[in-house]
Design an enzyme around this catalytic site. Sequence first.
Site, PDB file in Angstrom:
ATOM      1  N   ASP A  69      11.434   2.861   5.649  1.00 44.67           N
ATOM      2  CA  ASP A  69      10.969   1.503   5.751  1.00 44.67           C
ATOM      3  C   ASP A  69      12.133   0.555   6.417  1.00 44.67           C
ATOM      4  OD1 ASP A  69       8.602   0.007   3.975  1.00 44.67           O
ATOM      5  OD2 ASP A  69       9.907  -1.381   4.963  1.00 44.67           O
ATOM      6  N   ASN A  70      11.887  -0.389   7.075  1.00 41.70           N
ATOM      7  CA  ASN A  70      12.913  -1.339   7.199  1.00 41.70           C
ATOM      8  C   ASN A  70      13.001  -2.656   6.550  1.00 41.70           C
ATOM      9  OD1 ASN A  70      10.664  -3.147   7.860  1.00 41.70           O
ATOM     10  ND2 ASN A  70      11.580  -3.428  10.329  1.00 41.70           N
TER      11      ASN A  70
ATOM     12  N   TYR B  73      -1.337  -8.755  16.091  1.00 43.61           N
ATOM     13  CA  TYR B  73      -1.756  -7.692  14.980  1.00 43.61           C
ATOM     14  C   TYR B  73      -2.840  -6.956  15.440  1.00 43.61           C
ATOM     15  CZ  TYR B  73      -3.052  -6.072  10.391  1.00 43.61           C
ATOM     16  OH  TYR B  73      -3.229  -5.219   9.334  1.00 43.61           O
TER      17      TYR B  73
ATOM     18  N   TYR C  89      -2.880  11.021  22.229  1.00 38.52           N
ATOM     19  CA  TYR C  89      -2.094  12.017  22.072  1.00 38.52           C
ATOM     20  C   TYR C  89      -2.747  13.322  21.497  1.00 38.52           C
ATOM     21  CZ  TYR C  89       2.598  10.305  22.325  1.00 38.52           C
ATOM     22  OH  TYR C  89       3.767   9.687  22.716  1.00 38.52           O
TER      23      TYR C  89
ATOM     24  N   VAL D   2      10.647   1.630  12.882  1.00 36.85           N
ATOM     25  CA  VAL D   2       9.767   2.717  13.381  1.00 36.85           C
ATOM     26  C   VAL D   2       9.985   2.399  15.074  1.00 36.85           C
ATOM     27  CG1 VAL D   2       8.189   3.379  11.660  1.00 36.85           C
ATOM     28  CG2 VAL D   2       7.704   1.351  13.103  1.00 36.85           C
TER      29      VAL D   2
ATOM     30  N   ARG E 278      -1.469 -14.196   1.660  1.00 35.50           N
ATOM     31  CA  ARG E 278      -2.760 -13.506   1.589  1.00 35.50           C
ATOM     32  C   ARG E 278      -4.038 -14.312   0.333  1.00 35.50           C
ATOM     33  NH1 ARG E 278      -2.246  -7.200   3.397  1.00 35.50           N
ATOM     34  NH2 ARG E 278      -0.186  -7.318   2.298  1.00 35.50           N
TER      35      ARG E 278
ATOM     36  N   PHE F 190      11.326  -5.250   5.888  1.00 34.81           N
ATOM     37  CA  PHE F 190      10.929  -6.439   6.505  1.00 34.81           C
ATOM     38  C   PHE F 190      10.087  -7.278   5.543  1.00 34.81           C
ATOM     39  CE2 PHE F 190       7.745  -9.107   9.411  1.00 34.81           C
ATOM     40  CZ  PHE F 190       8.539 -10.259   9.267  1.00 34.81           C
TER      41      PHE F 190
ATOM     42  N   VAL G 177       0.787  -1.218  -0.036  1.00 30.27           N
ATOM     43  CA  VAL G 177       0.156   0.068   0.131  1.00 30.27           C
ATOM     44  C   VAL G 177       0.911   1.224  -0.120  1.00 30.27           C
ATOM     45  CG1 VAL G 177      -1.653   1.317   1.409  1.00 30.27           C
ATOM     46  CG2 VAL G 177      -1.998  -1.071   1.181  1.00 30.27           C
TER      47      VAL G 177
ATOM     48  N   THR H 204      -7.540  -5.465   1.328  1.00 31.39           N
ATOM     49  CA  THR H 204      -7.038  -4.662   0.133  1.00 31.39           C
ATOM     50  C   THR H 204      -5.952  -5.529  -0.794  1.00 31.39           C
ATOM     51  OG1 THR H 204      -7.433  -2.670   1.401  1.00 31.39           O
ATOM     52  CG2 THR H 204      -5.894  -2.334  -0.727  1.00 31.39           C
TER      53      THR H 204
HETATM   54  P1  NAD Z   1       3.154  -4.372   3.766  1.00 34.05           P
HETATM   55  O1  NAD Z   1       3.678  -5.633   4.583  1.00 34.05           O
HETATM   56  O2  NAD Z   1       3.189  -4.761   2.131  1.00 34.05           O
HETATM   57  O3  NAD Z   1       3.597  -3.163   3.915  1.00 34.05           O
HETATM   58  C1  NAD Z   1       4.194  -3.054   5.450  1.00 34.05           C
HETATM   59  C2  NAD Z   1       5.617  -2.299   5.250  1.00 34.05           C
HETATM   60  O4  NAD Z   1       6.026  -1.904   6.545  1.00 34.05           O
HETATM   61  C3  NAD Z   1       6.721  -2.916   4.499  1.00 34.05           C
HETATM   62  O5  NAD Z   1       7.310  -2.243   3.731  1.00 34.05           O
HETATM   63  C4  NAD Z   1       7.549  -3.466   5.895  1.00 34.05           C
HETATM   64  O6  NAD Z   1       8.868  -3.506   5.531  1.00 34.05           O
HETATM   65  C5  NAD Z   1       7.402  -2.002   6.933  1.00 34.05           C
HETATM   66  N1  NAD Z   1       7.773  -2.326   7.920  1.00 34.05           N
HETATM   67  C6  NAD Z   1       7.238  -3.264   8.805  1.00 34.05           C
HETATM   68  N2  NAD Z   1       7.814  -3.420  10.092  1.00 34.05           N
HETATM   69  C7  NAD Z   1       8.438  -2.234  10.038  1.00 34.05           C
HETATM   70  C8  NAD Z   1       9.068  -1.324  11.003  1.00 34.05           C
HETATM   71  N3  NAD Z   1       9.264  -1.827  12.507  1.00 34.05           N
HETATM   72  N4  NAD Z   1       9.862  -0.113  10.652  1.00 34.05           N
HETATM   73  C9  NAD Z   1       9.927   0.081   9.463  1.00 34.05           C
HETATM   74  N5  NAD Z   1       9.055  -0.361   8.682  1.00 34.05           N
HETATM   75  C10 NAD Z   1       8.504  -1.357   8.910  1.00 34.05           C
HETATM   76  O7  NAD Z   1       1.491  -4.378   3.945  1.00 34.05           O
HETATM   77  P2  NAD Z   1       0.480  -3.457   3.427  1.00 34.05           P
HETATM   78  O8  NAD Z   1      -0.473  -4.313   2.920  1.00 34.05           O
HETATM   79  O9  NAD Z   1       1.106  -2.400   2.550  1.00 34.05           O
HETATM   80  O10 NAD Z   1       0.058  -2.915   4.721  1.00 34.05           O
HETATM   81  C11 NAD Z   1       0.112  -1.390   4.987  1.00 34.05           C
HETATM   82  C12 NAD Z   1      -0.459  -0.987   6.332  1.00 34.05           C
HETATM   83  O11 NAD Z   1      -1.941  -1.077   5.983  1.00 34.05           O
HETATM   84  C13 NAD Z   1      -0.323  -1.828   7.484  1.00 34.05           C
HETATM   85  O12 NAD Z   1       0.084  -1.069   8.431  1.00 34.05           O
HETATM   86  C14 NAD Z   1      -1.375  -2.675   7.695  1.00 34.05           C
HETATM   87  O13 NAD Z   1      -1.655  -3.127   8.890  1.00 34.05           O
HETATM   88  C15 NAD Z   1      -2.654  -1.800   7.084  1.00 34.05           C
HETATM   89  N6  NAD Z   1      -3.572  -2.578   6.544  1.00 34.05           N
HETATM   90  C16 NAD Z   1      -3.651  -3.392   5.398  1.00 34.05           C
HETATM   91  C17 NAD Z   1      -4.452  -4.246   4.878  1.00 34.05           C
HETATM   92  C18 NAD Z   1      -4.491  -4.670   3.414  1.00 34.05           C
HETATM   93  O14 NAD Z   1      -5.379  -5.371   3.342  1.00 34.05           O
HETATM   94  N7  NAD Z   1      -3.449  -4.946   2.810  1.00 34.05           N
HETATM   95  C19 NAD Z   1      -5.518  -4.138   5.375  1.00 34.05           C
HETATM   96  C20 NAD Z   1      -5.752  -3.635   7.003  1.00 34.05           C
HETATM   97  C21 NAD Z   1      -4.659  -2.723   7.315  1.00 34.05           C
HETATM   98  N1  UDP Z   2      -7.558 -18.072   2.777  1.00 34.34           N
HETATM   99  C1  UDP Z   2      -7.685 -19.315   2.104  1.00 34.34           C
HETATM  100  N2  UDP Z   2      -6.474 -19.535   1.097  1.00 34.34           N
HETATM  101  C2  UDP Z   2      -5.431 -18.947   0.993  1.00 34.34           C
HETATM  102  C3  UDP Z   2      -5.059 -17.885   1.856  1.00 34.34           C
HETATM  103  C4  UDP Z   2      -6.358 -17.389   2.567  1.00 34.34           C
HETATM  104  O1  UDP Z   2      -8.749 -19.815   1.851  1.00 34.34           O
HETATM  105  O2  UDP Z   2      -4.538 -19.511   0.379  1.00 34.34           O
HETATM  106  C5  UDP Z   2      -8.599 -17.653   3.461  1.00 34.34           C
HETATM  107  C6  UDP Z   2      -8.522 -17.207   4.825  1.00 34.34           C
HETATM  108  O3  UDP Z   2      -8.292 -18.478   5.765  1.00 34.34           O
HETATM  109  C7  UDP Z   2      -9.208 -16.039   5.209  1.00 34.34           C
HETATM  110  C8  UDP Z   2      -9.436 -15.266   3.736  1.00 34.34           C
HETATM  111  O4  UDP Z   2      -8.967 -16.300   2.851  1.00 34.34           O
HETATM  112  O5  UDP Z   2     -10.574 -16.703   5.376  1.00 34.34           O
HETATM  113  C9  UDP Z   2      -8.666 -14.113   3.739  1.00 34.34           C
HETATM  114  O6  UDP Z   2      -7.185 -14.553   4.125  1.00 34.34           O
HETATM  115  P1  UDP Z   2      -6.132 -13.294   4.112  1.00 34.34           P
HETATM  116  O7  UDP Z   2      -4.912 -13.936   4.700  1.00 34.34           O
HETATM  117  O8  UDP Z   2      -6.004 -12.741   2.679  1.00 34.34           O
HETATM  118  O9  UDP Z   2      -6.714 -12.368   5.007  1.00 34.34           O
HETATM  119  P2  UDP Z   2      -7.547 -12.123   6.426  1.00 34.34           P
HETATM  120  O10 UDP Z   2      -7.688 -13.412   6.954  1.00 34.34           O
HETATM  121  O11 UDP Z   2      -6.361 -11.314   7.226  1.00 34.34           O
HETATM  122  O12 UDP Z   2      -8.540 -11.086   5.993  1.00 34.34           O
END
Ligand code: NAD
Ligand code: UDP
Length: 313
Positions: free
Chosen positions: A32-33, A144, A158, A58, A185, A35, A13, A174
């Site tokens: 970013d770190n 999480y 804050y 962070v 995912r 990870f 994202v 997303t």
């Molecule tokens: P992602 O894992 O691709 O991105 C997370 C980024 O944070 C990575 O680049 C990772 O290297 C960096 N990171 C992790 N720990 C760190 C640390 N300690 N210091 C610095 N950088 C660090 O995941 P994403 O899907 O892009 O998610 C981005 C944000 O959106 C996250 O906070 C996630 O919880 C939130 N979010 C995403 C979804 C989704 O469906 N993608 C849903 C809900 C919330």
């Molecule tokens: N899931 C699945 N097969 C896979 C990966 C995930 O059936 O190979 C299912 C998982 O059990 C969950 C849903 O798909 O019910 C969404 O999983 P995801 O890890 O993408 O996101 P989250 O559970 O955090 O919403």
Amino acid sequence: MKKILVTGGAGFVGSHLCERLLKEGHYILCLDNYFTGDKRNIVHLLDSHFFEVVRHDVTMPFYAEVDEIYNLACPASPIHYQDNAIKTVKTSVMGAINMLGLAKRKNAKILQASTSEVYGDPKIHPQPETYWGNVNPIGQRSCYDEGKRCAETLFVNYHLQNDVRIKIIRIFNTYGPRMHPNDGRVVSNFILQALRGEDITVYGDGMQTRSFQYVDDLVEGMIRTMNTEDAFMGPVNIGNPNEFTILQLAQTVIKLIGSKSKVIHLPLPADDPLQRQPDIALAKEKLNGWEPKIQLEEGLFRTIEYFKSILRR
Ligand code: NAD
Ligand code: UDP
């Protein structure tokens, strides 16, 4: 030109957000770190004089001159956030404290990327922001879920104690280009399995639901939230309310790819939420009629093209 810090900017994202904010003419500091992030997600931005990358964690304090902060740093997929659960809590909680401290010192506005996971396995459907959730505090997902819940608490306090200008968005599932191919995912798993002709791994009976949002719609919602008047802080749900079973998702991916893959069923992971669908009435009201524009088949099509391109690498 605003100077904007995006933590987690090399992630899925974050990289889309950096790209969009840069296009809008801002100066971007991407932190970013690495990870779960990847430099390849942002390499196309590195030519810009207004894009700067910092390798930093962070959980450690960070100082910079900034006007706005988008706090995204945190692994987001169950495989990655469960890999080191303590670190996940530290990233959410200490990361929030460090970024809120920076916002306080610089009088910067700060947005937290929270999650639908704060609702846990919800007992109310769809989920409005007023719902407090049903979260297991000691389960596999709790590092999480509880980390993100504590971060929301820190943001609110804050604001109350230090007048920090905060925004909280709760992001629902997303997907899109630059998802990590091995993060387990569901969208990335199914697309890669279908492209490779492997079995499609549906966990449980596949009747659990999710509501899938394309990344561009999320980025639009994030920026609109940041630009709301100071009095509006959220939390606000940002997601696509169109709900699908996981089995429907599998069938759609197979159809779009024209794959010969077969669906197989594997055990359902612990605490896997049964259903999830955002109530987006608040977002529509507060974000100038924001609503998702890209529906599932179109979004999947774009994501499939991306995964085809990385398989050719
Ligand atoms: P992602 O894992 O691709 O991105 C997370 C980024 O944070 C990575 O680049 C990772 O290297 C960096 N990171 C992790 N720990 C760190 C640390 N300690 N210091 C610095 N950088 C660090 O995941 P994403 O899907 O892009 O998610 C981005 C944000 O959106 C996250 O906070 C996630 O919880 C939130 N979010 C995403 C979804 C989704 O469906 N993608 C849903 C809900 C919330
Ligand atoms: N899931 C699945 N097969 C896979 C990966 C995930 O059936 O190979 C299912 C998982 O059990 C969950 C849903 O798909 O019910 C969404 O999983 P995801 O890890 O993408 O996101 P989250 O559970 O955090 O919403």
